[in-house]
Scaffold this motif. Structure first.
Motif, PDB file in Angstrom:
ATOM      1  N   VAL A 202      67.116  38.810  55.903  1.00 48.27           N
ATOM      2  CA  VAL A 202      65.897  39.324  56.533  1.00 48.27           C
ATOM      3  C   VAL A 202      66.101  40.751  57.028  1.00 48.27           C
ATOM      4  CG1 VAL A 202      64.321  39.037  58.470  1.00 48.27           C
ATOM      5  CG2 VAL A 202      65.034  37.051  57.155  1.00 48.27           C
ATOM      6  N   LEU A 203      67.245  41.007  57.638  1.00 53.22           N
ATOM      7  CA  LEU A 203      67.512  42.347  58.163  1.00 53.22           C
ATOM      8  C   LEU A 203      67.621  43.379  57.048  1.00 53.22           C
ATOM      9  CD1 LEU A 203      70.077  41.590  61.018  1.00 53.22           C
ATOM     10  CD2 LEU A 203      67.710  42.354  61.254  1.00 53.22           C
ATOM     11  N   SER A 204      68.244  42.993  55.943  1.00 51.77           N
ATOM     12  CA  SER A 204      68.345  43.930  54.811  1.00 51.77           C
ATOM     13  C   SER A 204      66.973  44.204  54.216  1.00 51.77           C
ATOM     14  CB  SER A 204      69.294  43.377  53.743  1.00 51.77           C
ATOM     15  OG  SER A 204      68.777  42.188  53.159  1.00 51.77           O
ATOM     16  N   GLY A 205      66.118  43.171  54.163  1.00 56.39           N
ATOM     17  CA  GLY A 205      64.759  43.369  53.671  1.00 56.39           C
ATOM     18  C   GLY A 205      63.964  44.290  54.573  1.00 56.39           C
ATOM     19  N   ALA A 206      64.095  44.091  55.890  1.00 55.85           N
ATOM     20  CA  ALA A 206      63.383  44.941  56.849  1.00 55.85           C
ATOM     21  C   ALA A 206      63.887  46.375  56.787  1.00 55.85           C
ATOM     22  CB  ALA A 206      63.562  44.379  58.257  1.00 55.85           C
ATOM     23  N   ALA A 207      65.209  46.544  56.687  1.00 55.98           N
ATOM     24  CA  ALA A 207      65.786  47.888  56.644  1.00 55.98           C
ATOM     25  C   ALA A 207      65.373  48.640  55.390  1.00 55.98           C
ATOM     26  CB  ALA A 207      67.316  47.788  56.729  1.00 55.98           C
ATOM     27  N   THR A 208      65.388  47.965  54.244  1.00 55.46           N
ATOM     28  CA  THR A 208      64.992  48.643  53.008  1.00 55.46           C
ATOM     29  C   THR A 208      63.498  48.959  53.011  1.00 55.46           C
ATOM     30  OG1 THR A 208      64.714  46.501  51.875  1.00 55.46           O
ATOM     31  CG2 THR A 208      66.832  47.621  51.627  1.00 55.46           C
TER      32      THR A 208
ATOM     33  N   TYR B  89      52.074  36.303  48.204  1.00 54.80           N
ATOM     34  CA  TYR B  89      52.491  36.706  49.542  1.00 54.80           C
ATOM     35  C   TYR B  89      52.767  38.204  49.610  1.00 54.80           C
ATOM     36  CZ  TYR B  89      55.913  37.646  53.186  1.00 54.80           C
ATOM     37  OH  TYR B  89      56.596  38.204  54.224  1.00 54.80           O
ATOM     38  N   VAL B  90      53.447  38.740  48.604  1.00 57.86           N
ATOM     39  CA  VAL B  90      53.770  40.174  48.592  1.00 57.86           C
ATOM     40  C   VAL B  90      52.498  41.015  48.594  1.00 57.86           C
ATOM     41  CG1 VAL B  90      54.771  42.038  47.207  1.00 57.86           C
ATOM     42  CG2 VAL B  90      56.043  39.909  47.539  1.00 57.86           C
ATOM     43  N   VAL B  91      51.505  40.590  47.817  1.00 61.46           N
ATOM     44  CA  VAL B  91      50.227  41.330  47.761  1.00 61.46           C
ATOM     45  C   VAL B  91      49.536  41.284  49.131  1.00 61.46           C
ATOM     46  CG1 VAL B  91      47.932  41.402  46.730  1.00 61.46           C
ATOM     47  CG2 VAL B  91      49.929  40.953  45.292  1.00 61.46           C
ATOM     48  N   VAL B  92      49.486  40.106  49.743  1.00 60.81           N
ATOM     49  CA  VAL B  92      48.848  39.976  51.066  1.00 60.81           C
ATOM     50  C   VAL B  92      49.598  40.812  52.105  1.00 60.81           C
ATOM     51  CG1 VAL B  92      48.335  38.373  52.950  1.00 60.81           C
ATOM     52  CG2 VAL B  92      47.898  37.698  50.584  1.00 60.81           C
ATOM     53  N   PHE B  93      50.927  40.773  52.057  1.00 61.87           N
ATOM     54  CA  PHE B  93      51.731  41.536  53.007  1.00 61.87           C
ATOM     55  C   PHE B  93      51.526  43.036  52.812  1.00 61.87           C
ATOM     56  CE2 PHE B  93      56.145  42.954  54.425  1.00 61.87           C
ATOM     57  CZ  PHE B  93      55.811  42.917  55.773  1.00 61.87           C
TER      58      PHE B  93
ATOM     59  N   ALA C 154      58.230  36.943  57.057  1.00 64.62           N
ATOM     60  CA  ALA C 154      59.211  36.088  56.392  1.00 64.62           C
ATOM     61  C   ALA C 154      59.219  34.689  56.995  1.00 64.62           C
ATOM     62  CB  ALA C 154      60.598  36.722  56.493  1.00 64.62           C
ATOM     63  N   ALA C 155      59.046  34.616  58.318  1.00 63.95           N
ATOM     64  CA  ALA C 155      59.035  33.317  59.001  1.00 63.95           C
ATOM     65  C   ALA C 155      57.850  32.467  58.558  1.00 63.95           C
ATOM     66  CB  ALA C 155      58.992  33.529  60.515  1.00 63.95           C
ATOM     67  N   ALA C 156      56.715  33.114  58.314  1.00 60.59           N
ATOM     68  CA  ALA C 156      55.529  32.374  57.888  1.00 60.59           C
ATOM     69  C   ALA C 156      55.654  31.897  56.444  1.00 60.59           C
ATOM     70  CB  ALA C 156      54.290  33.266  58.040  1.00 60.59           C
ATOM     71  N   TYR C 157      56.441  32.595  55.676  1.00 59.25           N
ATOM     72  CA  TYR C 157      56.517  32.360  54.237  1.00 59.25           C
ATOM     73  C   TYR C 157      57.681  31.455  53.842  1.00 59.25           C
ATOM     74  CZ  TYR C 157      58.677  34.084  49.831  1.00 59.25           C
ATOM     75  OH  TYR C 157      59.327  34.209  48.643  1.00 59.25           O
ATOM     76  N   THR C 158      58.796  31.561  54.574  1.00 57.04           N
ATOM     77  CA  THR C 158      60.040  30.907  54.163  1.00 57.04           C
ATOM     78  C   THR C 158      59.977  29.381  54.119  1.00 57.04           C
ATOM     79  OG1 THR C 158      61.311  32.794  54.994  1.00 57.04           O
ATOM     80  CG2 THR C 158      62.498  30.723  54.682  1.00 57.04           C
TER      81      THR C 158
ATOM     82  N   LYS D 226      59.415  38.444  70.528  1.00 60.89           N
ATOM     83  CA  LYS D 226      58.444  37.506  69.972  1.00 60.89           C
ATOM     84  C   LYS D 226      58.732  37.247  68.496  1.00 60.89           C
ATOM     85  CE  LYS D 226      53.527  36.431  70.003  1.00 60.89           C
ATOM     86  NZ  LYS D 226      52.200  36.801  70.513  1.00 60.89           N
ATOM     87  N   ALA D 227      59.062  38.309  67.762  1.00 61.05           N
ATOM     88  CA  ALA D 227      59.384  38.158  66.344  1.00 61.05           C
ATOM     89  C   ALA D 227      60.622  37.292  66.161  1.00 61.05           C
ATOM     90  CB  ALA D 227      59.599  39.537  65.705  1.00 61.05           C
ATOM     91  N   LEU D 228      61.627  37.490  67.032  1.00 60.60           N
ATOM     92  CA  LEU D 228      62.860  36.705  66.942  1.00 60.60           C
ATOM     93  C   LEU D 228      62.591  35.222  67.200  1.00 60.60           C
ATOM     94  CD1 LEU D 228      65.908  36.646  66.573  1.00 60.60           C
ATOM     95  CD2 LEU D 228      66.155  37.134  69.023  1.00 60.60           C
ATOM     96  N   LYS D 229      61.748  34.928  68.168  1.00 58.16           N
ATOM     97  CA  LYS D 229      61.398  33.535  68.463  1.00 58.16           C
ATOM     98  C   LYS D 229      60.711  32.874  67.275  1.00 58.16           C
ATOM     99  CE  LYS D 229      60.901  34.139  73.482  1.00 58.16           C
ATOM    100  NZ  LYS D 229      59.935  34.178  74.612  1.00 58.16           N
ATOM    101  N   VAL D 230      59.790  33.619  66.651  1.00 53.21           N
ATOM    102  CA  VAL D 230      59.080  33.080  65.487  1.00 53.21           C
ATOM    103  C   VAL D 230      60.055  32.828  64.345  1.00 53.21           C
ATOM    104  CG1 VAL D 230      57.325  33.576  63.735  1.00 53.21           C
ATOM    105  CG2 VAL D 230      56.895  34.162  66.126  1.00 53.21           C
ATOM    106  N   TRP D 231      60.984  33.767  64.134  1.00 47.58           N
ATOM    107  CA  TRP D 231      61.963  33.622  63.055  1.00 47.58           C
ATOM    108  C   TRP D 231      62.906  32.441  63.307  1.00 47.58           C
ATOM    109  CZ3 TRP D 231      63.211  34.055  58.327  1.00 47.58           C
ATOM    110  CH2 TRP D 231      64.540  33.982  57.909  1.00 47.58           C
ATOM    111  N   LEU D 232      63.364  32.280  64.544  1.00 46.36           N
ATOM    112  CA  LEU D 232      64.259  31.166  64.871  1.00 46.36           C
ATOM    113  C   LEU D 232      63.559  29.820  64.703  1.00 46.36           C
ATOM    114  CD1 LEU D 232      66.161  32.556  67.990  1.00 46.36           C
ATOM    115  CD2 LEU D 232      67.028  32.265  65.663  1.00 46.36           C
TER     116      LEU D 232
END
Length: 213
Positions: free
Chosen positions: A61-67, A161-165, A92-96, A17-23
């Protein structure tokens, strides 16, 4: 949207589901930026441009998620990699798309500067180096001040966005607000370093090699 993903059940279902939203977000971003790219000869069918561009964005995105997962663990906060990665991807998909829209003047300025470098037959590596100099600010006329203004708006949106996240991440049981904010701050800094030193130069080289005068 984040709550929907969190309650989708199962790691595989969550990731799908996350991948679909990101794509979908990536497609929206591509459509938004296409008129600017078209001005410099980058067409819809330019696979040599779009495939590397997609890979670079995915790596970002993957580097952000991993860190984020790493620093949550280091700050003794609960984190499952796939759960954290999926949540980060949807966020990230909602924000980008909105930030991409705000950054269009800066994108136009950068492509114009790259075209000027191409007209002067500058090598790709040198052109990338020149992008990181003050010369870029004077590459075009009207896009300069507009890009500066939209960059400031984009920064304000990013901060909000960072504060909300962070508040959303804090909602998970067993996490502390200080731990979440500290982990997210470290993740943002690490992601910016990775983007600046590795991914953005690759993006600029891809753009430079794809522009047609």
């Amino acid at each position: 949207m984040l709550n929907d993903v969190n309650h989708s059940g199962g790691k595989s279902k969550l990731s799908q589901k996350a991948l679909k939203v990101w794509l979908f977000s990536t497609l929206v971003g591509t459509i938004v930026a296409w008129p600017v790219r078209r001005l410099y000869g980058i067409n819809w069918d330019d696979v040599g441009y779009y495939v590397p561009d997609l890979l670079i964005n995915d790596l970002s995105v993957l580097s952000g998620a991993a860190t984020l997962h790493l620093f949550l663990k280091l700050h003794k906060q609960q984190s499952d990699f796939w759960g954290t990665a999926s949540t980060y991807m949807v966020a990230a998909a909602a924000y980008t798309p909105l930030v991409n829209l705000m950054n269009l003047p800066n994108f136009l300025r950068r492509l114009e500067f790259e075209k000027l470098q191409l007209d002067e037959h500058v090598s790709g590596i040198t052109a990338v180096q020149n992008i990181f100099t003050p010369n870029l600010a004077h590459a075009t006329n009207w896009t300069g001040p507009v890009a500066d203004a939209t960059n400031n708006i984009s920064l304000a949106i990013s901060t909000f966005y960072v504060v909300v996240f962070a508040e959303f991440l804090f909602m998970k049981d067993g996490r502390t607000r200080l731990g979440v904010y500290s982990a997210l701050a470290c993740s943002v800094i690490s992601s910016l370093v990775i983007w600046t030193l590795l991914l953005s130069p690759l993006q600029y080289i891809n753009e430079y090699s794809s522009i047609h005068p």
